[in-house]
Write a protein that holds these residues in place. Sequence first.
Motif, PDB file in Angstrom:
ATOM      1  N   LYS A  52       0.832  -1.211   0.000  1.00 39.71           N
ATOM      2  CA  LYS A  52       0.000   0.000   0.000  1.00 39.71           C
ATOM      3  C   LYS A  52       0.866   1.260   0.000  1.00 39.71           C
ATOM      4  N   ARG A  88      -4.995  -0.607  -4.864  1.00 37.86           N
ATOM      5  CA  ARG A  88      -3.659  -0.264  -4.399  1.00 37.86           C
ATOM      6  C   ARG A  88      -2.654  -1.402  -4.483  1.00 37.86           C
ATOM      7  N   SER A  89      -3.123  -2.629  -4.716  1.00 35.53           N
ATOM      8  CA  SER A  89      -2.161  -3.724  -4.857  1.00 35.53           C
ATOM      9  C   SER A  89      -1.789  -3.948  -6.320  1.00 35.53           C
TER      10      SER A  89
END
Lengths: 162, 114
Positions: A52, A88-89
């Motif tokens: 993140k 976010r990954s």
Amino acid sequence: MEAGGPTSKPKPGEAALARQSSARTSPDTIETSSPLTSERGSTSIADTVVTKIASIAAREVRGVHQLGGGVSRAVGAVTQRVGITDERSQGVSVEVGEREAAVDLTLVIEYGESIPRVAQAVRDNVIKRIEGTTGLSVTEVNIAVDDLYFPGDETPEPARVE
Amino acid sequence: MSELATPRSSDRAALARIALEAALAVGDVVGAEAGPHGAWVTEAGGERLPGVVAVAQADGRYALDLHLIVRPVPLHELAERIRERVVRASERAGLEGALGSIGVSIEDIELLEG
């Protein structure tokens, strides 16, 4: 600082190998040099956390349009819509050890920006954010530029009503 | 009689509860994580404490592992604040003799943005 890496396609497992070899170099000195170890106990940081932070740090840099390769962006668009994955990954792969972390990033950069300059700015920001937030030492940040973004590239959402 | 300290059987659960409460009371700690298949849960006397594991050490004390979700702040400093709070709480409860090492695992960070 030793961290850094080429602006090329990271090979699978490259980050892991780098981290492992780096962690083995000086076993006598590592216990005392990490802010993550104290006499009361140790602190560990999960991969999710570093992922993140790296994702946010990369997006903070001007010229970065998006993270992820073509396939992961396409799959991500579907899975995010149904709430399976976190945006976010996407485009971020990390290996996190007890004291060190290595990061692989896949980026889409805005057309007209200098790719080497954006890549270096991303690398610097990712290292700064991860080291500042977690206390881990970043051994490398490998960046693959997967695509260029041209304004107007987005496919408009299909109309819901006619 | 063993030379090792022999803490009361309830010390493990008491320490786990005190440590979890102390950790969750620290600013920037937003929650605890039970882990895959509830691997990071201490159960004792019908009580379920997700996010903390207490395991006996060879010296008779209990090692604690806390699995936490936190805000994106300097994590090594936050971990030290958590440890200090846990030590103080165990001292107040008279359990400092049973307290071993305190591991802090940051499992996730909670971001303010959507």
